[in-house]
Design a protein around this motif. Structure first.
Motif, mmCIF file in Angstrom:
data_model
loop_
_atom_site.group_PDB
_atom_site.id
_atom_site.type_symbol
_atom_site.label_atom_id
_atom_site.label_comp_id
_atom_site.label_asym_id
_atom_site.label_seq_id
_atom_site.Cartn_x
_atom_site.Cartn_y
_atom_site.Cartn_z
ATOM 1 N N LEU A 1 71.612 54.137 41.847
ATOM 2 C CA LEU A 1 70.329 53.960 41.161
ATOM 3 C C LEU A 1 70.482 53.651 39.676
ATOM 4 C CD1 LEU A 1 68.442 56.929 42.821
ATOM 5 C CD2 LEU A 1 67.967 54.493 43.191
ATOM 6 N N GLY A 2 71.642 53.931 39.117
ATOM 7 C CA GLY A 2 71.850 53.854 37.679
ATOM 8 C C GLY A 2 71.681 52.494 37.044
ATOM 9 N N GLY A 3 72.025 51.437 37.722
ATOM 10 C CA GLY A 3 71.955 50.113 37.111
ATOM 11 C C GLY A 3 70.752 49.316 37.535
ATOM 12 N N GLY A 4 69.738 49.983 38.020
ATOM 13 C CA GLY A 4 68.612 49.281 38.622
ATOM 14 C C GLY A 4 67.452 49.004 37.700
ATOM 15 N N ASP A 5 66.359 48.665 38.303
ATOM 16 C CA ASP A 5 65.120 48.341 37.606
ATOM 17 C C ASP A 5 64.355 49.623 37.246
ATOM 18 O OD1 ASP A 5 64.085 49.265 40.003
ATOM 19 O OD2 ASP A 5 63.478 47.306 40.722
ATOM 20 N N ALA B 1 63.310 55.477 37.664
ATOM 21 C CA ALA B 1 62.370 56.587 37.891
ATOM 22 C C ALA B 1 62.858 57.461 39.047
ATOM 23 C CB ALA B 1 60.967 56.049 38.176
ATOM 24 N N ALA B 2 63.389 56.829 40.099
ATOM 25 C CA ALA B 2 63.944 57.588 41.223
ATOM 26 C C ALA B 2 65.162 58.390 40.764
ATOM 27 C CB ALA B 2 64.317 56.637 42.362
ATOM 28 N N LEU B 3 65.983 57.790 39.933
ATOM 29 C CA LEU B 3 67.152 58.479 39.383
ATOM 30 C C LEU B 3 66.721 59.681 38.551
ATOM 31 C CD1 LEU B 3 70.173 58.724 38.756
ATOM 32 C CD2 LEU B 3 69.828 57.029 36.939
ATOM 33 N N SER B 4 65.717 59.500 37.724
ATOM 34 C CA SER B 4 65.205 60.589 36.902
ATOM 35 C C SER B 4 64.693 61.740 37.777
ATOM 36 C CB SER B 4 64.094 60.067 35.990
ATOM 37 O OG SER B 4 63.551 61.103 35.226
ATOM 38 N N ALA B 5 63.968 61.400 38.835
ATOM 39 C CA ALA B 5 63.461 62.426 39.756
ATOM 40 C C ALA B 5 64.622 63.157 40.426
ATOM 41 C CB ALA B 5 62.548 61.785 40.804
ATOM 42 N N LEU B 6 65.635 62.407 40.830
ATOM 43 C CA LEU B 6 66.805 63.003 41.483
ATOM 44 C C LEU B 6 67.509 63.985 40.542
ATOM 45 C CD1 LEU B 6 68.372 62.815 44.160
ATOM 46 C CD2 LEU B 6 69.782 61.050 43.077
ATOM 47 N N ALA C 1 55.945 45.483 45.475
ATOM 48 C CA ALA C 1 55.944 44.026 45.695
ATOM 49 C C ALA C 1 57.371 43.483 45.597
ATOM 50 C CB ALA C 1 55.028 43.344 44.685
ATOM 51 N N ARG C 2 58.114 43.965 44.643
ATOM 52 C CA ARG C 2 59.500 43.512 44.473
ATOM 53 C C ARG C 2 60.355 43.923 45.673
ATOM 54 N NH1 ARG C 2 64.200 45.200 40.388
ATOM 55 N NH2 ARG C 2 65.418 43.320 40.600
ATOM 56 N N ALA C 3 60.145 45.134 46.178
ATOM 57 C CA ALA C 3 60.907 45.594 47.342
ATOM 58 C C ALA C 3 60.618 44.720 48.557
ATOM 59 C CB ALA C 3 60.583 47.060 47.644
ATOM 60 N N VAL C 4 59.356 44.365 48.767
ATOM 61 C CA VAL C 4 58.990 43.497 49.892
ATOM 62 C C VAL C 4 59.714 42.157 49.756
ATOM 63 C CG1 VAL C 4 57.096 42.219 50.983
ATOM 64 C CG2 VAL C 4 56.777 44.621 50.339
ATOM 65 N N GLN C 5 59.700 41.607 48.567
ATOM 66 C CA GLN C 5 60.352 40.317 48.322
ATOM 67 C C GLN C 5 61.863 40.405 48.566
ATOM 68 O OE1 GLN C 5 60.488 38.978 44.209
ATOM 69 N NE2 GLN C 5 60.027 36.896 44.913
ATOM 70 N N ASN D 1 76.567 51.199 50.255
ATOM 71 C CA ASN D 1 77.265 51.034 48.980
ATOM 72 C C ASN D 1 76.480 50.271 47.927
ATOM 73 O OD1 ASN D 1 79.559 52.392 49.927
ATOM 74 N ND2 ASN D 1 80.320 50.525 50.880
ATOM 75 N N THR D 2 75.396 49.636 48.328
ATOM 76 C CA THR D 2 74.616 48.822 47.400
ATOM 77 C C THR D 2 73.132 49.072 47.623
ATOM 78 O OG1 THR D 2 76.307 47.096 47.480
ATOM 79 C CG2 THR D 2 74.163 46.455 46.616
ATOM 80 N N LEU D 3 72.395 49.197 46.529
ATOM 81 C CA LEU D 3 70.950 49.334 46.603
ATOM 82 C C LEU D 3 70.343 47.940 46.723
ATOM 83 C CD1 LEU D 3 68.499 51.282 46.331
ATOM 84 C CD2 LEU D 3 68.539 50.743 43.879
ATOM 85 N N VAL D 4 69.624 47.702 47.809
ATOM 86 C CA VAL D 4 68.948 46.416 48.023
ATOM 87 C C VAL D 4 67.590 46.429 47.331
ATOM 88 C CG1 VAL D 4 67.958 44.874 49.780
ATOM 89 C CG2 VAL D 4 70.149 46.030 50.209
ATOM 90 N N ALA D 5 66.849 47.531 47.485
ATOM 91 C CA ALA D 5 65.516 47.645 46.892
ATOM 92 C C ALA D 5 65.130 49.116 46.811
ATOM 93 C CB ALA D 5 64.486 46.872 47.721
#
Length: 121
Positions: free
Chosen positions: A10-14, A19-24, A64-68, A100-104
């Motif tokens: 999650l660290g290098g994401g959008d 926000a998910a990283l912060s919650a974690l 919307a970005r995840a759907v795309q 190993n990789t976050l898609v969305a």
């Protein structure tokens, strides 16, 4: 999946991933399920959820970005979830087959339960 490994993904994401990283890091619960699901099927399901949340004015992050991204991803994905410690947000994670990789990543604000009314008899 170990919390530390999920934090790295999650660290290098959008903004939503951060926000998910912060919650974690603030004590959120998390799970990554075994097995995979076709990304195109999830794009369809989450596309419907996007339309539903827009109609109902439900706050989301990155949906919307995840759907795309799911629609463009040609391989199955693993699902994960992070639930904020205070219950205010639930984040869905879409990882590659190996995890190993976050898609969305997408999040949805959870509605707060209505306060209980005192019994009047």
């Amino acid at each position: 999946m170990e919390r530390e490994q999920l934090e790295q993904l999650l660290g290098g994401g959008d903004e939503t991933s951060l926000a998910a990283l912060s919650a974690l890091r603030a004590g959120a619960s998390h799970i990554v399920w075994d097995g995979t699901t076709p990304s195109k099927s999830l794009a369809t399901v989450y596309g419907r959820r996007l339309r539903h949340t827009l109609r109902r004015d439900i706050e989301t992050s990155g949906l919307a970005r995840a759907v795309q991204r799911l629609d463009l991803h040609d391989r199955p994905v693993r699902l994960g979830q992070i639930r904020a410690a205070d219950g205010s947000w639930v984040f869905m994670l879409f990882l590659d087959e190996d995890g190993n990789t976050l898609v969305a990543c997408t999040g949805v604000r959870q509605s707060q339960p209505a306060p209980q009314q005192p019994d009047t008899c």
